[in-house]
Scaffold this motif. Structure first.
Motif, PDB file in Angstrom:
ATOM      1  N   ASP A 120       4.926  34.122 -17.436  1.00  0.00           N
ATOM      2  CA  ASP A 120       5.131  34.286 -16.168  1.00  0.00           C
ATOM      3  C   ASP A 120       4.876  32.900 -15.354  1.00  0.00           C
ATOM      4  O   ASP A 120       4.363  32.173 -15.981  1.00  0.00           O
ATOM      5  CB  ASP A 120       4.676  35.554 -15.415  1.00  0.00           C
ATOM      6  N   LEU A 121       5.005  32.994 -13.987  1.00  0.00           N
ATOM      7  CA  LEU A 121       4.918  31.670 -13.356  1.00  0.00           C
ATOM      8  C   LEU A 121       3.463  31.220 -13.414  1.00  0.00           C
ATOM      9  O   LEU A 121       2.824  30.180 -13.420  1.00  0.00           O
ATOM     10  CB  LEU A 121       5.178  31.841 -12.021  1.00  0.00           C
ATOM     11  N   LYS A 122       2.554  32.333 -13.162  1.00  0.00           N
ATOM     12  CA  LYS A 122       0.892  32.070 -13.237  1.00  0.00           C
ATOM     13  C   LYS A 122       0.365  31.405 -14.588  1.00  0.00           C
ATOM     14  O   LYS A 122      -0.090  30.804 -14.550  1.00  0.00           O
ATOM     15  CB  LYS A 122       0.070  33.288 -12.738  1.00  0.00           C
ATOM     16  N   LYS A 123       0.892  32.073 -15.583  1.00  0.00           N
ATOM     17  CA  LYS A 123       0.575  31.592 -16.868  1.00  0.00           C
ATOM     18  C   LYS A 123       1.145  30.136 -17.308  1.00  0.00           C
ATOM     19  O   LYS A 123      -0.011  29.461 -17.738  1.00  0.00           O
ATOM     20  CB  LYS A 123       1.256  32.421 -17.976  1.00  0.00           C
ATOM     21  N   GLN A 124       2.156  29.870 -16.678  1.00  0.00           N
ATOM     22  CA  GLN A 124       2.591  28.460 -16.984  1.00  0.00           C
ATOM     23  C   GLN A 124       1.941  27.681 -15.808  1.00  0.00           C
ATOM     24  O   GLN A 124       1.242  26.261 -16.509  1.00  0.00           O
ATOM     25  CB  GLN A 124       4.132  28.312 -16.635  1.00  0.00           C
ATOM     26  N   ALA A 125       1.505  27.983 -14.954  1.00  0.00           N
ATOM     27  CA  ALA A 125       0.639  27.161 -13.897  1.00  0.00           C
ATOM     28  C   ALA A 125      -0.639  26.924 -14.455  1.00  0.00           C
ATOM     29  O   ALA A 125      -1.280  25.883 -14.417  1.00  0.00           O
ATOM     30  CB  ALA A 125       0.762  27.835 -12.598  1.00  0.00           C
ATOM     31  N   LEU A 126      -1.430  27.880 -15.288  1.00  0.00           N
ATOM     32  CA  LEU A 126      -2.465  27.599 -15.428  1.00  0.00           C
ATOM     33  C   LEU A 126      -2.569  26.814 -16.555  1.00  0.00           C
ATOM     34  O   LEU A 126      -3.688  25.995 -16.668  1.00  0.00           O
ATOM     35  CB  LEU A 126      -3.094  28.838 -15.985  1.00  0.00           C
ATOM     36  N   ASN A 127      -1.686  26.679 -17.520  1.00  0.00           N
ATOM     37  CA  ASN A 127      -1.685  25.530 -18.566  1.00  0.00           C
ATOM     38  C   ASN A 127      -1.731  24.301 -17.984  1.00  0.00           C
ATOM     39  O   ASN A 127      -2.591  23.485 -18.620  1.00  0.00           O
ATOM     40  CB  ASN A 127      -0.284  25.931 -19.298  1.00  0.00           C
ATOM     41  N   PHE A 128      -1.132  23.924 -16.958  1.00  0.00           N
ATOM     42  CA  PHE A 128      -1.226  22.599 -16.332  1.00  0.00           C
ATOM     43  C   PHE A 128      -2.556  22.413 -15.525  1.00  0.00           C
ATOM     44  O   PHE A 128      -3.130  21.329 -15.322  1.00  0.00           O
ATOM     45  CB  PHE A 128      -0.066  22.432 -15.627  1.00  0.00           C
ATOM     46  N   HIS A 129      -2.683  23.490 -14.843  1.00  0.00           N
ATOM     47  CA  HIS A 129      -3.896  23.494 -13.989  1.00  0.00           C
ATOM     48  C   HIS A 129      -5.196  23.163 -14.360  1.00  0.00           C
ATOM     49  O   HIS A 129      -6.348  22.809 -13.897  1.00  0.00           O
ATOM     50  CB  HIS A 129      -4.123  24.878 -13.212  1.00  0.00           C
ATOM     51  N   ARG A 130      -5.350  23.726 -15.972  1.00  0.00           N
ATOM     52  CA  ARG A 130      -6.609  23.510 -16.584  1.00  0.00           C
ATOM     53  C   ARG A 130      -6.885  22.265 -17.089  1.00  0.00           C
ATOM     54  O   ARG A 130      -7.881  21.936 -17.693  1.00  0.00           O
ATOM     55  CB  ARG A 130      -6.908  24.855 -17.407  1.00  0.00           C
ATOM     56  N   ALA A 131      -5.826  21.400 -17.062  1.00  0.00           N
ATOM     57  CA  ALA A 131      -5.785  20.178 -17.863  1.00  0.00           C
ATOM     58  C   ALA A 131      -6.468  19.088 -17.011  1.00  0.00           C
ATOM     59  O   ALA A 131      -6.155  18.914 -15.830  1.00  0.00           O
ATOM     60  CB  ALA A 131      -4.416  19.788 -18.327  1.00  0.00           C
ATOM     61  N   LEU A 145       3.839  20.562 -12.562  1.00  0.00           N
ATOM     62  CA  LEU A 145       2.869  19.569 -11.924  1.00  0.00           C
ATOM     63  C   LEU A 145       2.556  19.998 -10.697  1.00  0.00           C
ATOM     64  O   LEU A 145       1.570  19.362  -9.980  1.00  0.00           O
ATOM     65  CB  LEU A 145       3.525  18.171 -12.173  1.00  0.00           C
ATOM     66  N   ALA A 146       3.090  20.865  -9.919  1.00  0.00           N
ATOM     67  CA  ALA A 146       2.854  21.229  -8.375  1.00  0.00           C
ATOM     68  C   ALA A 146       1.311  22.226  -8.663  1.00  0.00           C
ATOM     69  O   ALA A 146       0.764  22.124  -7.583  1.00  0.00           O
ATOM     70  CB  ALA A 146       3.908  22.357  -8.122  1.00  0.00           C
ATOM     71  N   PHE A 147       0.834  22.278  -9.894  1.00  0.00           N
ATOM     72  CA  PHE A 147      -0.193  23.149  -9.906  1.00  0.00           C
ATOM     73  C   PHE A 147      -1.520  22.382 -10.640  1.00  0.00           C
ATOM     74  O   PHE A 147      -2.393  22.775 -10.871  1.00  0.00           O
ATOM     75  CB  PHE A 147      -0.077  24.268 -10.630  1.00  0.00           C
TER      76      PHE A 147
END
Length: 235
Positions: A120-131, A145-147
């Motif tokens: 889902d959107l949150k899971k994908q967002a977290l991959n980028f947010h944590r990097a 990259l918005a996240f």
């Protein structure tokens, strides 16, 4: 501005040497070119956030308690390599690059290869947010990259003869640091001048990404320096 050099290392015959440039606003000059499809020379990309606080507000709403403040501890740096496995622009040497980064940088970095964003959107967002550092071929997955957090360094890899200034505004408006990778010794401006038609565009953007692990390793110190310098300013 060029941090990769042809003479710096040996390259296998099927690998490509790449340059990496720092992108502030306009990384390469782009003439306007009329075409039914927005060409690689005229598209400036999405600018959905008026200011950095808008991006942060969206992130807090979606991520909730998983939202990470920009002033997270400096080390180890989290490095995310996006492979795009099994689809166009698959980065052939993503896993090889990850292994070499782990071997050279050790405990200084936590390296993850993401075959493709999923869930889902949150899971994908977290991959980028944590990097802290993201290295990825050009592609729709970069909508995430918005996240990213402020000071996240993003290196976007472009296929030969296909350059598109599209996702870079996400990086800049979220407070990140944008870099771009392109095959050494070539000009994305010159190479992309005839890629406006749908036929040429689809063919040129569809091949595998051949950025060598050596090219990434050579550029990595500059990416690390940008990330740490930015975090120091924000802390």
């Amino acid at each position: 501005r060029i941090v990769d050099k042809r003479s710096s290392f040996k390259i296998k015959a099927n690998e490509s040497q790449w340059i990496v440039t720092f992108n502030e606003e306009n990384p390469w000059p782009r003439p306007v070119k009329n075409a039914k499809h927005g060409s690689a020379l005229e598209t400036i990309g999405p600018t959905y956030f008026i200011q950095q606080s808008d991006a942060a507000s969206l992130q807090r709403i979606l991520l909730g308690s998983d939202y990470i403040d920009a002033r997270l501890k400096l080390l180890p740096l989290r490095v995310l390599l996006v492979e795009r496995r099994g689809i166009s622009r698959q980065w052939i040497y993503a896993n090889n690059t990850a292994d070499k980064i782990k071997n050279i940088w050790g405990d200084w970095m936590e390296v993850e290869v993401l075959p493709n964003p999923e869930g889902d959107l949150k899971k994908q967002a977290l991959n980028f947010h944590r990097a802290d550092i993201i290295i990825s071929p050009h592609g729709a997955q970069l909508t995430n990259l918005a996240f990213i957090r402020p000071c996240t360094v993003v290196l976007e890899l472009f296929p030969i003869q296909y350059y598109l200034s599209y996702f870079q505004p996400y990086v800049l408006t979220t407070g990140g640091v944008s870099y771009e990778g392109y095959p050494f010794g070539r000009s994305p401006l010159y190479d992309s001048k005839d890629t406006a038609t749908a036929t040429n565009r689809g063919k040129l953007r569809g091949g595998p990404m051949l950025a060598s692990s050596q090219s990434i390793l050579h550029a990595l110190p500059s990416l690390v320096l940008s990330a740490l310098s930015c975090k120091k300013v924000f802390s």
